[in-house]
Design a protein around this motif. Structure first.
Motif, PDB file in Angstrom:
ATOM      1  N   ARG A   1       0.836  -1.198   0.000  1.00  0.00           N
ATOM      2  CA  ARG A   1       0.000   0.000   0.000  1.00  0.00           C
ATOM      3  C   ARG A   1       0.872   1.249   0.000  1.00  0.00           C
ATOM      4  O   ARG A   1       1.943   1.263   0.607  1.00  0.00           O
ATOM      5  CB  ARG A   1      -0.910   0.000   1.235  1.00  0.00           C
ATOM      6  CG  ARG A   1      -2.031   1.003   1.126  1.00  0.00           C
ATOM      7  CD  ARG A   1      -3.042   0.846   2.230  1.00  0.00           C
ATOM      8  NE  ARG A   1      -4.264   1.577   1.881  1.00  0.00           N
ATOM      9  CZ  ARG A   1      -5.282   1.784   2.704  1.00  0.00           C
ATOM     10  NH1 ARG A   1      -5.244   1.297   3.926  1.00  0.00           N
ATOM     11  NH2 ARG A   1      -6.339   2.441   2.309  1.00  0.00           N
ATOM     12  N   CYS A   2       0.388   2.273  -0.674  1.00  0.00           N
ATOM     13  CA  CYS A   2       1.141   3.530  -0.774  1.00  0.00           C
ATOM     14  C   CYS A   2       0.996   4.342   0.504  1.00  0.00           C
ATOM     15  O   CYS A   2      -0.116   4.610   0.959  1.00  0.00           O
ATOM     16  CB  CYS A   2       0.638   4.324  -1.976  1.00  0.00           C
ATOM     17  SG  CYS A   2       1.463   5.919  -2.136  1.00  0.00           S
ATOM     18  N   SER A   3       2.117   4.763   1.078  1.00  0.00           N
ATOM     19  CA  SER A   3       2.087   5.590   2.291  1.00  0.00           C
ATOM     20  C   SER A   3       1.624   7.008   1.995  1.00  0.00           C
ATOM     21  O   SER A   3       1.110   7.694   2.877  1.00  0.00           O
ATOM     22  CB  SER A   3       3.479   5.657   2.919  1.00  0.00           C
ATOM     23  OG  SER A   3       3.923   4.370   3.262  1.00  0.00           O
ATOM     24  N   SER A   4       1.802   7.459   0.762  1.00  0.00           N
ATOM     25  CA  SER A   4       1.458   8.845   0.414  1.00  0.00           C
ATOM     26  C   SER A   4      -0.027   9.005   0.115  1.00  0.00           C
ATOM     27  O   SER A   4      -0.680   9.885   0.656  1.00  0.00           O
ATOM     28  CB  SER A   4       2.265   9.294  -0.805  1.00  0.00           C
ATOM     29  OG  SER A   4       3.637   9.289  -0.503  1.00  0.00           O
ATOM     30  N   CYS A   5      -0.582   8.142  -0.759  1.00  0.00           N
ATOM     31  CA  CYS A   5      -1.971   8.358  -1.194  1.00  0.00           C
ATOM     32  C   CYS A   5      -2.884   7.189  -0.816  1.00  0.00           C
ATOM     33  O   CYS A   5      -4.069   7.204  -1.155  1.00  0.00           O
ATOM     34  CB  CYS A   5      -2.029   8.626  -2.701  1.00  0.00           C
ATOM     35  SG  CYS A   5      -1.745   7.168  -3.726  1.00  0.00           S
ATOM     36  N   GLU A   6      -2.346   6.186  -0.117  1.00  0.00           N
ATOM     37  CA  GLU A   6      -3.116   5.063   0.409  1.00  0.00           C
ATOM     38  C   GLU A   6      -3.711   4.148  -0.657  1.00  0.00           C
ATOM     39  O   GLU A   6      -4.611   3.349  -0.387  1.00  0.00           O
ATOM     40  CB  GLU A   6      -4.209   5.547   1.369  1.00  0.00           C
ATOM     41  CG  GLU A   6      -3.635   6.328   2.547  1.00  0.00           C
ATOM     42  CD  GLU A   6      -4.638   6.531   3.667  1.00  0.00           C
ATOM     43  OE1 GLU A   6      -5.834   6.671   3.377  1.00  0.00           O
ATOM     44  OE2 GLU A   6      -4.205   6.532   4.839  1.00  0.00           O
ATOM     45  N   THR A   7      -3.240   4.257  -1.893  1.00  0.00           N
ATOM     46  CA  THR A   7      -3.668   3.333  -2.938  1.00  0.00           C
ATOM     47  C   THR A   7      -3.169   1.923  -2.616  1.00  0.00           C
ATOM     48  O   THR A   7      -2.016   1.753  -2.198  1.00  0.00           O
ATOM     49  CB  THR A   7      -3.088   3.773  -4.304  1.00  0.00           C
ATOM     50  OG1 THR A   7      -3.689   5.008  -4.671  1.00  0.00           O
ATOM     51  CG2 THR A   7      -3.327   2.748  -5.400  1.00  0.00           C
ATOM     52  N   TRP A   8      -4.053   0.926  -2.795  1.00  0.00           N
ATOM     53  CA  TRP A   8      -3.614  -0.461  -2.705  1.00  0.00           C
ATOM     54  C   TRP A   8      -2.860  -0.790  -3.980  1.00  0.00           C
ATOM     55  O   TRP A   8      -3.323  -0.450  -5.075  1.00  0.00           O
ATOM     56  CB  TRP A   8      -4.814  -1.397  -2.564  1.00  0.00           C
ATOM     57  CG  TRP A   8      -5.515  -1.244  -1.259  1.00  0.00           C
ATOM     58  CD1 TRP A   8      -6.692  -0.602  -1.037  1.00  0.00           C
ATOM     59  CD2 TRP A   8      -5.087  -1.765   0.019  1.00  0.00           C
ATOM     60  NE1 TRP A   8      -7.018  -0.675   0.300  1.00  0.00           N
ATOM     61  CE2 TRP A   8      -6.057  -1.384   0.964  1.00  0.00           C
ATOM     62  CE3 TRP A   8      -3.977  -2.504   0.438  1.00  0.00           C
ATOM     63  CZ2 TRP A   8      -5.957  -1.719   2.313  1.00  0.00           C
ATOM     64  CZ3 TRP A   8      -3.872  -2.836   1.778  1.00  0.00           C
ATOM     65  CH2 TRP A   8      -4.856  -2.448   2.704  1.00  0.00           C
TER      66      TRP A   8
ATOM     67  N   PHE B   1       6.468   0.525  -5.879  1.00  0.00           N
ATOM     68  CA  PHE B   1       6.133   1.940  -6.056  1.00  0.00           C
ATOM     69  C   PHE B   1       4.645   2.037  -6.354  1.00  0.00           C
ATOM     70  O   PHE B   1       3.998   1.056  -6.691  1.00  0.00           O
ATOM     71  CB  PHE B   1       6.955   2.585  -7.187  1.00  0.00           C
ATOM     72  CG  PHE B   1       6.642   2.020  -8.543  1.00  0.00           C
ATOM     73  CD1 PHE B   1       7.286   0.882  -9.004  1.00  0.00           C
ATOM     74  CD2 PHE B   1       5.688   2.619  -9.365  1.00  0.00           C
ATOM     75  CE1 PHE B   1       6.991   0.348 -10.254  1.00  0.00           C
ATOM     76  CE2 PHE B   1       5.396   2.103 -10.613  1.00  0.00           C
ATOM     77  CZ  PHE B   1       6.049   0.954 -11.060  1.00  0.00           C
ATOM     78  N   CYS B   2       4.120   3.248  -6.195  1.00  0.00           N
ATOM     79  CA  CYS B   2       2.687   3.452  -6.369  1.00  0.00           C
ATOM     80  C   CYS B   2       2.365   3.812  -7.819  1.00  0.00           C
ATOM     81  O   CYS B   2       2.916   4.782  -8.348  1.00  0.00           O
ATOM     82  CB  CYS B   2       2.227   4.569  -5.442  1.00  0.00           C
ATOM     83  SG  CYS B   2       0.497   5.002  -5.671  1.00  0.00           S
ATOM     84  N   PRO B   3       1.474   3.063  -8.470  1.00  0.00           N
ATOM     85  CA  PRO B   3       1.140   3.377  -9.864  1.00  0.00           C
ATOM     86  C   PRO B   3       0.284   4.645  -9.987  1.00  0.00           C
ATOM     87  O   PRO B   3       0.175   5.209 -11.069  1.00  0.00           O
ATOM     88  CB  PRO B   3       0.358   2.148 -10.329  1.00  0.00           C
ATOM     89  CG  PRO B   3      -0.202   1.557  -9.080  1.00  0.00           C
ATOM     90  CD  PRO B   3       0.788   1.868  -7.985  1.00  0.00           C
ATOM     91  N   GLU B   4      -0.284   5.099  -8.863  1.00  0.00           N
ATOM     92  CA  GLU B   4      -1.124   6.299  -8.908  1.00  0.00           C
ATOM     93  C   GLU B   4      -0.299   7.569  -8.786  1.00  0.00           C
ATOM     94  O   GLU B   4      -0.454   8.493  -9.568  1.00  0.00           O
ATOM     95  CB  GLU B   4      -2.155   6.268  -7.768  1.00  0.00           C
ATOM     96  CG  GLU B   4      -3.260   5.259  -7.979  1.00  0.00           C
ATOM     97  CD  GLU B   4      -4.103   5.563  -9.222  1.00  0.00           C
ATOM     98  OE1 GLU B   4      -4.409   6.739  -9.463  1.00  0.00           O
ATOM     99  OE2 GLU B   4      -4.440   4.604  -9.947  1.00  0.00           O
ATOM    100  N   CYS B   5       0.570   7.628  -7.757  1.00  0.00           N
ATOM    101  CA  CYS B   5       1.284   8.880  -7.498  1.00  0.00           C
ATOM    102  C   CYS B   5       2.791   8.759  -7.696  1.00  0.00           C
ATOM    103  O   CYS B   5       3.508   9.749  -7.606  1.00  0.00           O
ATOM    104  CB  CYS B   5       0.978   9.384  -6.085  1.00  0.00           C
ATOM    105  SG  CYS B   5       1.788   8.452  -4.781  1.00  0.00           S
ATOM    106  N   GLY B   6       3.266   7.539  -7.958  1.00  0.00           N
ATOM    107  CA  GLY B   6       4.681   7.371  -8.261  1.00  0.00           C
ATOM    108  C   GLY B   6       5.576   7.262  -7.044  1.00  0.00           C
ATOM    109  O   GLY B   6       6.785   7.069  -7.164  1.00  0.00           O
TER     110      GLY B   6
HETATM  111 ZN   LIG Z   1       0.426   6.727  -4.087  1.00  0.00          ZN
END
Ligand SMILES: [Zn+2]
Length: 136
Positions: free
Chosen positions: A28-35, A42-47
């Motif tokens: 899970r992304c610590s920045s935007c909480e995307t699963w 890395f987060c595919p939403e916010c990078g």
């Molecule tokens: Zn994110």
């Protein structure tokens, strides 16, 4: 993280180590909480490469499925089997097998739970699958 390939490799390794211990970890992304599924570091939403691991409840429902009745190679002897996208309670949709079920009665929306089994192809390897949930 500058090396996306390395992040992916490290994340996948961590994920499969946990499966070998019969635990199912979601990233899970610590920045935007995307699963993040599949694990990739890395987060595919916010990078962001600031991600953490969360142990899934293992509960979910069948989003869509197909019954495989013809296959090939090492899978040929396993038919018929169910291939399904399962939406976990946490949100991610995971492609997997549904086992320990009557393939003709499995349906979309059915509640399922994670289980860990020896790989049908490589029995020394633990893999994950889903089975019909035992109703509380
Ligand atoms: Zn994110």
């Amino acid at each position: 993280v500058t090396d996306v390939g390395e992040a992916l490799t490290n994340s996948a390794a961590r994920f499969w180590e946990a499966v070998a211990e019969r635990r199912f970890l979601l990233e899970r992304c610590s920045s935007c909480e995307t699963w993040i599924w599949y694990p990739r570091g890395f987060c595919p939403e916010c990078g962001s490469s600031d991600t953490f691991w969360y142990e899934s409840s293992g509960r979910g429902e069948i989003y869509t499925l197909t019954v495989v009745r013809r296959s090939w190679g090492p899978w040929e002897s396993l038919v018929p089997y169910v291939l399904a996208y399962v939406r976990l309670d946490e949100g991610p949709c995971i492609l997997s097998n549904v086992i320990e079920c009557d393939v003709d009665s499995v349906r979309v929306g059915q509640q399922v739970e994670l289980c860990f089994v020896p790989s049908a192809i490589e029995p020394e390897t633990t893999v994950f699958a889903f089975r019909p949930a035992i109703q509380p």
